[in-house]
Write a protein that holds these residues in place. Sequence first.
Motif, PDB file in Angstrom:
ATOM      1  N   GLY A   7      -2.808   2.078   3.472  1.00 26.91           N
ATOM      2  CA  GLY A   7      -2.632   2.501   2.094  1.00 26.91           C
ATOM      3  C   GLY A   7      -2.393   3.993   2.000  1.00 26.91           C
ATOM      4  O   GLY A   7      -2.367   4.709   3.000  1.00 26.91           O
TER       5      GLY A   7
ATOM      6  N   ARG B 282      -7.433   3.603   3.801  1.00 25.79           N
ATOM      7  CA  ARG B 282      -7.599   2.149   3.771  1.00 25.79           C
ATOM      8  C   ARG B 282      -8.673   1.812   2.749  1.00 25.79           C
ATOM      9  O   ARG B 282      -9.762   2.376   2.761  1.00 25.79           O
ATOM     10  CB  ARG B 282      -8.007   1.602   5.125  1.00 25.79           C
ATOM     11  CG  ARG B 282      -8.164   0.079   5.080  1.00 25.79           C
ATOM     12  CD  ARG B 282      -8.466  -0.498   6.432  1.00 25.79           C
ATOM     13  NE  ARG B 282      -8.511  -1.939   6.367  1.00 25.79           N
ATOM     14  CZ  ARG B 282      -7.530  -2.748   6.708  1.00 25.79           C
ATOM     15  NH1 ARG B 282      -6.393  -2.243   7.138  1.00 25.79           N
ATOM     16  NH2 ARG B 282      -7.660  -4.047   6.632  1.00 25.79           N
TER      17      ARG B 282
ATOM     18  N   GLN C 211      -2.138   0.108  -2.003  1.00 29.59           N
ATOM     19  CA  GLN C 211      -2.272  -0.656  -0.763  1.00 29.59           C
ATOM     20  C   GLN C 211      -1.828  -2.088  -1.034  1.00 29.59           C
ATOM     21  O   GLN C 211      -2.152  -2.641  -2.085  1.00 29.59           O
ATOM     22  CB  GLN C 211      -3.722  -0.622  -0.268  1.00 29.59           C
ATOM     23  CG  GLN C 211      -3.946  -1.314   1.058  1.00 29.59           C
ATOM     24  CD  GLN C 211      -5.356  -1.096   1.571  1.00 29.59           C
ATOM     25  OE1 GLN C 211      -5.734   0.000   1.925  1.00 29.59           O
ATOM     26  NE2 GLN C 211      -6.140  -2.164   1.590  1.00 29.59           N
ATOM     27  N   ASN C 212      -1.110  -2.658  -0.110  1.00 29.12           N
ATOM     28  CA  ASN C 212      -0.621  -4.036  -0.226  1.00 29.12           C
ATOM     29  C   ASN C 212       0.154  -4.267  -1.526  1.00 29.12           C
ATOM     30  O   ASN C 212       0.027  -5.309  -2.169  1.00 29.12           O
ATOM     31  CB  ASN C 212      -1.771  -5.040  -0.118  1.00 29.12           C
ATOM     32  CG  ASN C 212      -2.467  -4.965   1.223  1.00 29.12           C
ATOM     33  OD1 ASN C 212      -1.827  -4.708   2.241  1.00 29.12           O
ATOM     34  ND2 ASN C 212      -3.762  -5.182   1.236  1.00 29.12           N
TER      35      ASN C 212
END
Length: 117
Positions: free
Chosen positions: A12, A44, A86-87
Motif C-alpha cells: 500500500g 501495509r 491498498q488493494n
Amino acid sequence: MVNNPLKKLWIGSCTVITRTKQQDPVTKRIEFIEETIYENEPCRLSYQRLSPTTDKNGIAEVVQVPKLFLSNEINIPPGSKIIVTQNGRTTEFSNSGQPALYSNHQEIVLELFKRWA
C-alpha cells in the motif's frame, strides 16, 4: 541503510496530513490548514483483530483494529490524518497515539477518521 525485507510486504501507500494553525495577515484570525507532510509512503495496512458483527442495542457493530506498518524513519505526529490506499481501496484514518518502534519498521494503531479534534 540495511536492506529491509519487510518492505516487500508493503503493498500500500499512505499520505500523512497534519493540521496547523496559521494567522491570516490581514484579518489576524487564526485558521487551521491541512498540511501534507508525507505522500505516497510505502506501507501495509493489516488488522490486529477481526471479529464478527455484533448487535449492540439493535445496531450492527463491526469491531476491528487496523494497524499500519511502515518505515521507522517516518515521524507521524499523534492526531494526524493518514490516507491509506491498498488493494484498490482508499480509506482515511487517524492515528491513536505513539507508534511501536522496531529496528526495521514501526506499527501504528489506527482508527477511522471522523473529524479533526
